[in-house]
Design a protein around this motif. Structure first.
Motif, mmCIF file in Angstrom:
data_model
loop_
_atom_site.group_PDB
_atom_site.id
_atom_site.type_symbol
_atom_site.label_atom_id
_atom_site.label_comp_id
_atom_site.label_asym_id
_atom_site.label_seq_id
_atom_site.Cartn_x
_atom_site.Cartn_y
_atom_site.Cartn_z
ATOM 1 N N SER A 5 0.687 -1.363 0.083
ATOM 2 C CA SER A 5 0.074 0.107 0.012
ATOM 3 C C SER A 5 0.858 1.210 0.019
ATOM 4 O O SER A 5 0.202 2.319 -0.181
ATOM 5 C CB SER A 5 -0.974 0.040 1.259
ATOM 6 O OG SER A 5 -0.027 0.311 2.312
ATOM 7 N N HIS A 6 2.087 1.164 0.013
ATOM 8 C CA HIS A 6 2.964 2.321 0.136
ATOM 9 C C HIS A 6 4.485 2.032 -0.323
ATOM 10 O O HIS A 6 5.044 1.412 0.471
ATOM 11 C CB HIS A 6 2.934 2.724 1.790
ATOM 12 C CG HIS A 6 3.705 4.082 1.752
ATOM 13 N ND1 HIS A 6 2.796 5.292 2.146
ATOM 14 C CD2 HIS A 6 4.715 4.709 1.526
ATOM 15 C CE1 HIS A 6 3.607 6.252 2.228
ATOM 16 N NE2 HIS A 6 4.913 6.067 1.687
ATOM 17 N N ALA A 7 4.743 2.396 -1.588
ATOM 18 C CA ALA A 7 5.972 2.325 -2.027
ATOM 19 C C ALA A 7 6.557 3.398 -2.824
ATOM 20 O O ALA A 7 6.007 4.407 -2.985
ATOM 21 C CB ALA A 7 5.993 1.096 -2.943
ATOM 22 N N HIS A 8 7.725 3.634 -3.161
ATOM 23 C CA HIS A 8 8.292 4.642 -3.929
ATOM 24 C C HIS A 8 9.112 3.988 -4.833
ATOM 25 O O HIS A 8 10.668 4.236 -4.979
ATOM 26 C CB HIS A 8 9.023 5.475 -2.999
ATOM 27 C CG HIS A 8 8.412 6.253 -1.925
ATOM 28 N ND1 HIS A 8 7.547 7.126 -1.969
ATOM 29 C CD2 HIS A 8 8.255 5.932 -0.471
ATOM 30 C CE1 HIS A 8 6.923 7.433 -0.863
ATOM 31 N NE2 HIS A 8 7.350 6.877 0.136
ATOM 32 N N LEU A 9 8.488 3.281 -5.860
ATOM 33 C CA LEU A 9 9.517 2.596 -6.950
ATOM 34 C C LEU A 9 10.052 3.641 -8.066
ATOM 35 O O LEU A 9 10.771 3.458 -8.999
ATOM 36 C CB LEU A 9 8.640 1.743 -7.582
ATOM 37 C CG LEU A 9 8.436 0.322 -6.877
ATOM 38 C CD1 LEU A 9 7.655 -0.818 -7.843
ATOM 39 C CD2 LEU A 9 9.566 -0.303 -6.291
ATOM 40 N N GLY A 91 -1.385 11.834 -1.330
ATOM 41 C CA GLY A 91 -0.280 11.699 -0.461
ATOM 42 C C GLY A 91 0.952 11.322 -0.900
ATOM 43 O O GLY A 91 1.074 11.395 -2.049
ATOM 44 N N GLU A 92 2.119 11.411 -0.099
ATOM 45 C CA GLU A 92 1.794 11.334 1.107
ATOM 46 C C GLU A 92 1.945 12.512 1.887
ATOM 47 O O GLU A 92 2.741 13.620 1.432
ATOM 48 C CB GLU A 92 2.858 10.339 1.866
ATOM 49 C CG GLU A 92 4.242 10.725 1.762
ATOM 50 C CD GLU A 92 5.292 9.799 2.423
ATOM 51 O OE1 GLU A 92 5.202 9.469 3.529
ATOM 52 O OE2 GLU A 92 5.899 9.216 1.525
ATOM 53 N N ILE A 93 0.948 13.061 2.415
ATOM 54 C CA ILE A 93 0.927 14.483 3.271
ATOM 55 C C ILE A 93 0.854 14.456 4.963
ATOM 56 O O ILE A 93 0.636 13.118 5.297
ATOM 57 C CB ILE A 93 -0.454 15.042 2.849
ATOM 58 C CG1 ILE A 93 -1.697 14.405 3.308
ATOM 59 C CG2 ILE A 93 -0.477 15.195 1.284
ATOM 60 C CD1 ILE A 93 -3.072 15.283 3.035
ATOM 61 N N MET A 151 -2.996 6.009 7.728
ATOM 62 C CA MET A 151 -1.949 6.205 8.566
ATOM 63 C C MET A 151 -0.730 5.361 8.216
ATOM 64 O O MET A 151 -0.691 4.312 8.448
ATOM 65 C CB MET A 151 -2.065 6.209 10.204
ATOM 66 C CG MET A 151 -3.467 6.767 10.500
ATOM 67 S SD MET A 151 -3.561 8.437 10.343
ATOM 68 C CE MET A 151 -2.509 9.112 11.423
ATOM 69 N N HIS A 152 0.249 5.758 7.354
ATOM 70 C CA HIS A 152 1.245 4.759 6.796
ATOM 71 C C HIS A 152 2.410 4.957 7.803
ATOM 72 O O HIS A 152 2.571 5.696 8.434
ATOM 73 C CB HIS A 152 1.619 5.647 5.538
ATOM 74 C CG HIS A 152 3.093 5.947 5.298
ATOM 75 N ND1 HIS A 152 4.115 5.278 5.247
ATOM 76 C CD2 HIS A 152 3.375 7.156 5.276
ATOM 77 C CE1 HIS A 152 5.125 6.064 5.177
ATOM 78 N NE2 HIS A 152 4.848 7.223 5.414
ATOM 79 N N CYS A 153 2.883 3.739 7.671
ATOM 80 C CA CYS A 153 4.229 3.333 8.490
ATOM 81 C C CYS A 153 3.595 3.735 10.120
ATOM 82 O O CYS A 153 4.524 4.465 10.700
ATOM 83 C CB CYS A 153 5.320 3.961 8.244
ATOM 84 S SG CYS A 153 6.793 3.337 9.104
ATOM 85 N N THR A 201 5.691 -1.528 2.254
ATOM 86 C CA THR A 201 7.015 -1.553 2.472
ATOM 87 C C THR A 201 7.681 -0.221 2.756
ATOM 88 O O THR A 201 8.828 -0.167 3.306
ATOM 89 C CB THR A 201 7.796 -1.906 1.211
ATOM 90 O OG1 THR A 201 7.453 -1.161 -0.031
ATOM 91 C CG2 THR A 201 7.413 -3.568 0.884
ATOM 92 N N ASP A 202 7.190 0.746 2.346
ATOM 93 C CA ASP A 202 7.759 2.227 2.417
ATOM 94 C C ASP A 202 9.165 2.268 1.457
ATOM 95 O O ASP A 202 10.211 2.838 2.051
ATOM 96 C CB ASP A 202 7.993 2.873 3.571
ATOM 97 C CG ASP A 202 8.124 4.355 3.706
ATOM 98 O OD1 ASP A 202 7.855 4.996 2.455
ATOM 99 O OD2 ASP A 202 8.259 4.935 4.601
ATOM 100 N N CYS A 203 9.161 1.254 0.604
ATOM 101 C CA CYS A 203 10.522 1.109 0.068
ATOM 102 C C CYS A 203 10.858 2.426 -0.905
ATOM 103 O O CYS A 203 9.910 2.839 -1.207
ATOM 104 C CB CYS A 203 10.593 -0.049 -1.011
ATOM 105 S SG CYS A 203 9.386 0.035 -2.294
#
Ligand SMILES: [Zn+2]
Ligand SMILES: [Zn+2]
Length: 254
Positions: A5-9, A91-93, A151-153, A201-203
């Motif tokens: 649900s949250h990556a930065h590829l 997002g992300e904000i 609410m991420h991470c 992951t927030d990779c």
């Protein structure tokens, strides 16, 4: 299957092998990846990736670190790129009082302006909250009933998780939940309602325990999923099914 649900590829550290990273994700049963914007360039690149690859989605938004540079022109560009059907959230904000790379005033203004944008566009939001739980909750309470999101991470206690859920927010666990000394986070992962949990992951950051120190990637998501399943005493399949359903419901993709 799992959803990251949250990556930065779109991040530069994936430039050399992005295609392989996406293939490995699919092989690891991570079928959907939501790439999260953090500035205008990162948002545009997230949308490009979503257009190029099946199963990839994007969010657009300005991270609190970049709030000092937020302005009307950026807001209007975000509004126009969010029309792409693969954009699933703003997002992300949020607020980051740990690194404070932008002034608190600028962070608050960018946060609220983008919450209003999300409300206008009827899109959920992805919240970044670091060392600012009270201020983030106070801001979200002004938008109660008007916005929802994740609410991420998540790094807070079960009590804070409950407050977020009452505000119509899900809670997403990343690599830190796999760290052996993350007792408070383990308690939260154990106790919150299963239909409010997402995983991410927030990779390229925050690799799970057994990959610690490495560049993170979506193929490592099963380690985080497994840890949350163990904490809750349920099977990985059950956790995967619930978190997939929750993410699809939140982001409205099929
Ligand atoms: Zn973040
Ligand atoms: Zn992020």
């Amino acid at each position: 299957m799992l959803i990251d649900s949250h990556a930065h590829l779109q991040w530069a550290s994936f430039d050399a092998d992005r295609e392989k990273v996406i293939t490995r994700a699919r092989e690891a049963n991570v079928k959907n990846i939501v790439n999260i914007g953090y500035d205008l360039d990162g948002s545009e690149k997230a949308v490009e990736l979503a257009e190029k690859y099946e199963g990839l989605y994007a969010t657009v938004g300005i991270h609190p670190h970049n709030a000092d540079r937020f302005n009307e022109k950026i807001l209007e560009t975000l509004r126009s790129i969010s029309e792409n059907p693969k954009v699933v959230a703003i997002g992300e904000i949020g607020l980051d009082y740990y690194r404070n790379l932008s002034s608190k005033d600028a962070q608050q203004k960018a946060f609220e302006t983008q919450l209003i944008l999300a409300q206008e566009l009827k899109l959920p939001v992805v919240i970044h909250d670091r060392d600012a739980h009270a201020e983030v909750l106070k801001t979200l309470s002004k938008f109660k009933g008007k916005t929802n999101g994740v609410m991420h991470c998540f790094s807070g206690s079960p009590e804070i998780a409950e407050q977020c859920i009452r505000m119509d927010y899900c809670v997403s666990f990343a690599g830190p939940v796999t760290f052996p000394n993350a007792y408070k986070l383990h308690e939260t992962a154990k106790t919150i309602a299963l239909d409010k949990i997402l995983i991410e992951t927030d990779c390229p950051w925050l690799a799970p325990q057994n990959m610690r120190g490495k560049r993170n990637e979506p193929a490592f998501l099963p380690f985080t999923a497994e840890k949350v399943a163990i904490l809750r005493g349920i099977s990985l399949d059950e956790l995967a099914e619930a978190t997939t359903k929750n993410a699809k419901q939140l982001f409205h993709f099929l």
